[in-house]
Design an enzyme around this catalytic site. Structure first.
Site, PDB file in Angstrom:
ATOM      1  N   CYS A 156      21.585  -3.390  -0.044  1.00 17.87           N
ATOM      2  CA  CYS A 156      20.740  -4.560   0.166  1.00 17.87           C
ATOM      3  C   CYS A 156      19.492  -4.197   0.973  1.00 17.87           C
ATOM      4  O   CYS A 156      18.484  -4.909   0.923  1.00 17.87           O
ATOM      5  CB  CYS A 156      21.520  -5.671   0.868  1.00 17.87           C
ATOM      6  N   ARG A 189      17.880  -1.001   0.774  1.00 21.28           N
ATOM      7  CA  ARG A 189      17.072   0.099   0.250  1.00 21.28           C
ATOM      8  C   ARG A 189      17.531   0.539  -1.136  1.00 21.28           C
ATOM      9  O   ARG A 189      18.686   0.306  -1.528  1.00 21.28           O
ATOM     10  CB  ARG A 189      17.164   1.299   1.184  1.00 21.28           C
ATOM     11  N   GLU A 221      28.022  -0.060   7.859  1.00 24.26           N
ATOM     12  CA  GLU A 221      28.390  -0.128   6.444  1.00 24.26           C
ATOM     13  C   GLU A 221      27.675   0.940   5.610  1.00 24.26           C
ATOM     14  O   GLU A 221      28.129   1.294   4.534  1.00 24.26           O
ATOM     15  CB  GLU A 221      28.072  -1.521   5.899  1.00 24.26           C
TER      16      GLU A 221
END
Length: 436
Positions: A82, A84, A144
């Site tokens: 989300c 890159r 993450e």
């Protein structure tokens, strides 16, 4: 350099050795770091809508890996999150990598080039270390990214696109990230995209009895979001929907939640008060028509590209939030993380130096082996001319002298590119040591 005191009769061998070394170095240039590039776009210059144009799902990734050899590309991988989309790999020029990537995106290579950052060689290596550490994440220290990077590498490795250089590099990045997590507070607290979504729900929705939450998509981010909902909001009034119903059933059983088949999507959207979407679909799956005329709903779109139709946000009964809005959450945890950046950069520098040492040693190893073999040969030939019997040459006696010369040349080769000169110097140093 000291005057080379070479025995005249070995000048032909000396010249042949130089040619051999240069050929060896040319042969090992396939993993030349000067041909290693990273090209990418991220949240710093693009919004979620633009990033969605260049997002890569697994099917697109597979297509890219399948057609890559036609472009002469054999060693690369892609990270698409989300935050890159980045492509790392070896190429004659970065345009090869960008053009390959854009064969599968809705955005074109001209737009990508205009918005992209491009790095090469050691700068590209350092960038990957920073990405893996969470220094370059939209939410500083977001843990993450490590899992997302592992998945990207695993996918490319399955198609044999991870060469020795990339394998060693990503392992060094993971080692660095582990040290950062253990020795700094960069990833302390519970700030990540999935947790930020939960915090937003907590601050904006009163989850009284009967409030229903629907989670669509249980990939890495969706799974983490589900766990955070249970752990931090203390609710199990959650229904899961996933393209693979088996995965939804498995996670539902693990967390004590409900699940529904994808065919029930419209009905579950109608019944839900809060909808979190992390489906990673190529097109929106939650449409304006699903929400129109229904009860008040909070819709959180964690997907890139967007999986919620943008016009849904125009409805009076819908509050639509995306990843860029969630990333603006700023609290004391993030302040503490920023204070850790100097420590993190020191750890990165340490691990990057180790990787670069490995790279230089690997790059020079064939040449060093060839030099050592030539020194042994010259010594045996010299002994044979003096004693008349090469079979009785005491090679072991010269082993320490040879290795000392090799160690010295190895250090110089890390910093210089004149391999022929290194070879001549090795010959000279060894002859001097033998004569002494």
């Amino acid at each position: 350099m000291m005057l080379i005191k070479v025995w005249p009769m070995y000048l032909a061998n000396l010249y042949t050795g130089i040619i051999t070394i240069e050929k060896i170095m040319d042969h090992t240039s396939q993993a030349d770091i000067s041909k290693f590039f990273i090209a990418g776009i991220n949240y710093k210059k693009t919004d979620a809508a633009i990033r969605g144009m260049f997002a890569i799902n697994n099917d697109q990734y597979a297509n890219i890996l399948t057609i890559a050899p036609e472009s002469g590309l054999h060693s690369f991988f892609i990270i698409s999150t989300c935050n890159r989309t980045e492509i790392y790999g070896f190429a004659d020029n970065v345009g090869q990598l960008i053009n390959l990537l854009c064969t599968q995106t809705t955005g074109d290579s001209e737009t990508f080039n205009r918005l992209a950052y491009i790095k090469n060689g050691a700068d590209a290596v350092e960038h990957l270390f920073e990405v893996g550490a969470g220094l370059d994440s939209q939410i500083l220290g977001d843990y993450e990214i490590t899992g997302q990077l592992k998945q990207s590498i695993k996918f490319a490795k399955g198609y044999n696109f991870i060469n020795c250089f990339l394998e060693r590099l990503v392992n060094s990045v993971f080692q660095s990230s582990k040290m950062i997590r253990n020795e700094t507070a960069l990833s302390s607290g519970t700030v990540s995209v999935s947790y930020a979504a939960v915090e937003y729900i907590k601050e904006n929705i009163n989850l009284c009895a009967g409030r229903k939450i629907l989670v669509i998509g249980i990939g890495k981010i969706g799974r983490n979001t589900c766990k955070n909902l249970v752990d931090y909001l203390g609710t199990t009034n959650i229904t899961l929907i996933n393209r693979s119903e088996e995965k939804a059933a498995e996670l539902a059983a693990e967390l004590g939640l409900a699940y529904a088949p994808i065919e029930d999507l419209a009905a579950e959207i109608k019944n839900a008060d809060v909808i979190l979407v992390a489906a990673n679909a190529a097109e929106p799956i939650v449409l304006k028509s699903h929400l129109e005329g229904k009860n008040t709903k909070l819709v959180v779109d964690l997907s890139i590209p967007y999986n919620v139709e943008a016009s849904a946000g125009e409805l009076p009964n819908v509050s639509l939030v995306n990843v860029d809005a969630l990333s603006k959450i700023n609290d004391n945890t993030l302040m503490k993380r920023r204070a850790e950046i100097p420590k993190v950069k020191c750890i990165i520098a340490q691990n990057m130096a180790g990787f670069m040492d490995w790279y230089m040693m690997r790059k020079n190893a064939p040449a060093l082996h060839a030099i050592k073999s030539k020194l042994v040969y010259l010594y045996m030939q010299h002994f044979s001319d003096i004693k008349g019997d090469a079979d009785k040459c005491p090679v072991m006696a010269a082993e320490k002298k040879i290795q000392k010369v090799i160690n010295g040349i190895a250090g110089k080769m890390r910093e210089e590119k004149q391999h022929g000169c290194n070879y001549i110097e090795a010959i000279n140093d060894f002859i001097v040591s033998v004569n002494n």
